[in-house]
Design a protein around this motif. Structure first.
Motif, PDB file in Angstrom:
ATOM      1  N   ALA A   7     -52.590  36.622  20.844  1.00 33.93           N
ATOM      2  CA  ALA A   7     -52.094  35.808  19.918  1.00 33.93           C
ATOM      3  C   ALA A   7     -53.180  34.795  19.220  1.00 33.93           C
ATOM      4  CB  ALA A   7     -50.820  35.142  20.444  1.00 33.93           C
ATOM      5  N   GLU A  28     -44.335  33.465  25.872  1.00 35.14           N
ATOM      6  CA  GLU A  28     -43.628  33.670  24.923  1.00 35.14           C
ATOM      7  C   GLU A  28     -43.856  34.938  24.202  1.00 35.14           C
ATOM      8  OE1 GLU A  28     -41.248  31.548  24.174  1.00 35.14           O
ATOM      9  OE2 GLU A  28     -40.820  32.301  21.958  1.00 35.14           O
ATOM     10  N   PHE A  29     -45.011  35.499  24.026  1.00 37.72           N
ATOM     11  CA  PHE A  29     -45.351  36.683  23.413  1.00 37.72           C
ATOM     12  C   PHE A  29     -45.815  37.834  24.154  1.00 37.72           C
ATOM     13  CE2 PHE A  29     -46.253  32.882  20.789  1.00 37.72           C
ATOM     14  CZ  PHE A  29     -45.180  32.985  19.734  1.00 37.72           C
ATOM     15  N   ASN A  72     -48.987  37.210  16.183  1.00 37.58           N
ATOM     16  CA  ASN A  72     -48.321  35.885  15.983  1.00 37.58           C
ATOM     17  C   ASN A  72     -49.521  34.545  15.929  1.00 37.58           C
ATOM     18  OD1 ASN A  72     -45.758  36.389  17.056  1.00 37.58           O
ATOM     19  ND2 ASN A  72     -46.731  37.773  18.538  1.00 37.58           N
TER      20      ASN A  72
END
Ligand SMILES: [Zn+2]
Length: 129
Positions: A7, A28-29, A72
């Motif tokens: 990310a 989160e990713f 992201n």
């Protein structure tokens, strides 16, 4: 393409925001690494849009997206920012404008605007997919 999932964080140079951002983004990713692009008060730089630093930030984001396959981009604004010493309300306006600026680059990736609060907790404010 590099090994692992990446990310991208457009973060402040502030040492207090690095680990919270990396730890949050990994979860989160579901990524292995978080590429770090740091400036002093990046939300002000990208909201204003006129500085030569905007092009510099964009060039680094492109490396992260094109060479590391990042999907992201995390845009950070934070509490007690020495590079952009304004109220939280103003930071949130700058954050929104920064996400707009990044969105205008048409990278085809998700852009997430976050606020790091006085407890150094990451709060997702904007999600542009
Ligand atoms: Zn800062």
């Amino acid at each position: 393409m590099a090994q692992g999932n990446f990310a991208t964080a457009i973060n402040c140079m502030d040492g207090r925001t690095q680990e919270p951002t990396i730890n949050w983004a990994k979860k989160e990713f579901n990524v292995d690494y978080v590429d770090a692009i740091t400036e002093a008060g990046p939300d002000k730089i990208l909201a204003d849009g006129s500085s030569d630093l905007v092009e510099s930030i964009k060039n680094r984001v492109l490396i992260s997206v094109e060479k590391h396959g990042s999907k992201n981009i995390i845009m950070i604004a934070h509490h007690d920012c020495a590079g952009n010493p304004v109220s939280k309300e103003e930071h949130l306006v700058h954050l929104e404008k920064s996400v707009e600026t990044i969105s205008s680059w048409n990278l085809g990736v998700d852009i997430i605007g976050v606020w790091i609060d006085e407890n150094w907790k990451v709060n997702k404010i904007i999600e542009r997919t």
